[in-house]
Scaffold this active site. Structure first.
Site, PDB file in Angstrom:
ATOM      1  N   LYS A 191     -23.490 -37.046  41.483  1.00 49.16           N
ATOM      2  CA  LYS A 191     -24.555 -36.093  41.818  1.00 49.16           C
ATOM      3  C   LYS A 191     -24.115 -34.670  41.459  1.00 49.16           C
ATOM      4  O   LYS A 191     -22.945 -34.308  41.637  1.00 49.16           O
ATOM      5  CB  LYS A 191     -24.862 -36.206  43.321  1.00 49.16           C
ATOM      6  CG  LYS A 191     -26.035 -35.365  43.798  1.00 49.16           C
ATOM      7  CD  LYS A 191     -26.335 -35.625  45.282  1.00 49.16           C
ATOM      8  CE  LYS A 191     -27.473 -34.758  45.800  1.00 49.16           C
ATOM      9  NZ  LYS A 191     -27.813 -35.039  47.198  1.00 49.16           N
TER      10      LYS A 191
ATOM     11  N   SER B 212     -32.704 -35.779  48.503  1.00 43.66           N
ATOM     12  CA  SER B 212     -32.406 -34.981  47.336  1.00 43.66           C
ATOM     13  C   SER B 212     -31.667 -35.745  46.243  1.00 43.66           C
ATOM     14  O   SER B 212     -31.606 -35.300  45.102  1.00 43.66           O
ATOM     15  CB  SER B 212     -31.575 -33.779  47.769  1.00 43.66           C
ATOM     16  OG  SER B 212     -30.305 -34.192  48.241  1.00 43.66           O
TER      17      SER B 212
ATOM     18  N   SER C  78     -30.891 -37.753  52.625  1.00 42.81           N
ATOM     19  CA  SER C  78     -30.924 -37.651  51.163  1.00 42.81           C
ATOM     20  C   SER C  78     -30.190 -38.749  50.404  1.00 42.81           C
ATOM     21  O   SER C  78     -30.222 -38.783  49.184  1.00 42.81           O
ATOM     22  CB  SER C  78     -30.372 -36.297  50.715  1.00 42.81           C
ATOM     23  OG  SER C  78     -31.294 -35.280  50.993  1.00 42.81           O
TER      24      SER C  78
END
Length: 495
Positions: free
Chosen positions: A78, A158, A182
């Site tokens: 990420k 997210s 998330s």
């Protein structure tokens, strides 16, 4: 062997050990899949050279017989994790051009274990969002579609890029972070497994901060066994993070027996929300029945302060974000606005932050600054902290009464279309976190397991919440649920 990128971590690890495949072949298959999947906008910084270099080194290590479980396995990272010499922007314009001179502890541990980094994954800006629509790179797109409808769907947020990449078999697994859901919400939206460990289990050092008392890294994988394998590598004490727990990390995979006879699973009455879709209600009931059939005892429980969780979260998280994001001022690194003649330092701060931050980040920074301001600190921030303590105590009381895990829905709905919610009303978007934020406020481990499809053929997930530091036990309960649910659906390839 064909379709190497479709393997999970455990399957690929065993194939590598048996000599049926090399890490170079696995990595090459993933890199090809990534190049064909630009329509998903999941990978935003591709690192094929680093990937091939690490794959070759992993093959040598495997030949030498000294390879940990993650060695040679291609994964995505990420964009919130700082990676040395590779852009690490947290999907924000304000960090444009930032290439750290250091590596986050978690990504370093994965690299040390021989994992192969394929590149950086899309996300909501500074991890603020539930649909991956606040990214400076543009929306990440789910590989799933509703029936024959070609509406682009959200992969959740997210960690939307991580979710899309794992579900579309662009990588074998990915790192995510979870501040209010998330990891778990996107995992539920795309039919994969995502675990948020206990706060302090994984180091936060080198992960761009959103809300420091809530953020926690975790793996996003194709199944529960893979989550156990990857989580073990990501965990561990780190002297560079003062909130990191100095606890031994067990062999999580060895704890996956699937035997949950005699375990007490709590069903919280407060999670039965008004207007909850019937299919979510049914999935939840089916999940409880599956666990009961596996030998667990299902008990009704009460978590009375649940209704205050979202308001408390949306005071605490923006307050911490406002403080953490004060450092992005155009002085030391990242974006700096062009200044007009006569502009001073105040104008530079204002223009830089106005240009560099997107609307959602600006909204949360302003909310956070407001609740921390002199006249409102006690009315909002201190009150929210007290509510947080009560929420934590609710869970402590339930666990003290002998409950081993808590079963809830992971999300209030299946994935929605991109653009369907973002502009309408931010509060509607915030309600997506209704089942997940309590876990962050209490610092507990939580896992989302895919358990079924809705009437339009989209994945739905169930969430299990565990006792603090007992991720192994939680993973085993999730393993039993996964075996009972038998979820094997994959998105049809349209990209």
């Amino acid at each position: 062997m064909s379709n190497l990128n479709k393997m999970g971590l455990a399957e690929a690890r065993d194939a590598l050990r048996a000599g049926d495949v090399t890490s170079v072949e696995l990595t090459d298959a993933c890199l090809k899949a990534i190049d064909e999947a630009d329509a998903l906008n999941a990978f935003v910084h591709k690192t094929p050279e680093i990937a091939m270099e690490r794959a070759k080194a992993a093959d040598e290590r495997i030949k030498g017989g000294d390879a940990p479980s993650m060695c040679g396995l291609p994964i995505g990272i990420k964009d919130l994790f700082c990676t040395k010499g590779v852009p690490s922007q947290a999907a924000s314009g304000i960090l444009e051009g930032f290439k750290p001179e250091y590596e986050s502890t978690v990504s370093q541990q994965l690299a040390d274990a021989g994992a192969v980094m394929l590149g950086k994954l899309n996300m909501d800006e500074f991890a603020m969002g539930s649909s991956n629509e606040t990214s400076v790179y543009g929306n990440a797109v789910s590989p799933w579609r509703r029936g024959n409808d070609d509406t682009q769907l959200t992969p959740g947020g997210s960690s939307g890029g991580s979710a899309a990449a794992v579900a579309a078999d662009l990588c074998l697994a990915a790192t995510g972070t979870d501040t209010g859901g998330s990891i778990r919400q996107p995992a539920a939206f795309v039919g994969i497994t995502g675990i948020k460990p206990t706060y302090g289990r994984c180091s936060r050092w080198g992960i761009v901060a959103f809300a420091s008392s809530l953020d926690q890294a975790g793996p996003m994988t194709k199944n529960v066994r893979d989550a156990a394998i990857m989580l073990e590598t990501m965990c561990g004490h780190d002297a560079k993070d003062s909130t990191s727990a100095d606890l031994a990390v067990p062999n999580f995979e060895a704890m996956l027996t699937g035997d949950i006879k005699g375990k007490k699973i709590g069903i919280p009455k407060e999670y039965r929300m008004d207007g909850m879709p019937a299919e979510i209600e049914k999935l939840w009931a089916d999940g409880a029945a599956m666990l009961k059939d596996a030998g667990a005892e299902i008990v009704d429980i009460s978590l009375p302060h649940t209704k205050y969780a979202l308001p408390a979260y949306y005071v605490i998280a923006p307050a911490e974000a406002s403080s953490n994001l004060a450092r992005y001022d155009g002085v030391r690194y990242g974006h700096r606005a062009q200044l007009a003649q006569g502009d001073g330092i105040t104008e530079m701060y204002e223009k830089t932050r106005a240009e560099g931050f997107g609307h959602e980040v600006q909204r949360r920074v302003m909310v956070g600054t407001y609740v921390l301001s002199a006249g409102f600190y006690d009315a909002y921030y201190n009150r929210a902290r007290k509510v947080r303590t009560l929420i934590k105590k609710d869970f402590e009381d339930v666990f003290a009464a002998g409950v081993d895990a808590i079963l809830t829905p992971a999300t209030p709905s299946a994935a929605f279309g991109l653009g369907e919610m973002a502009e309408a009303d931010p509060v509607q978007m915030y309600l997506n976190d209704v089942f997940t934020v309590t876990v962050n406020l209490a610092g507990l481990p939580g896992i989302s397991v895919p358990a079924g499809l809705d009437t339009q053929g989209l994945p739905l997930g169930l969430q299990l919440i565990g006792r603090p530091w007992e991720e192994g036990d939680l993973l085993n309960t999730a393993y039993a649920l996964e075996n009972a649910a038998g979820f094997v659906a994959k998105p049809g390839k349209w990209w």
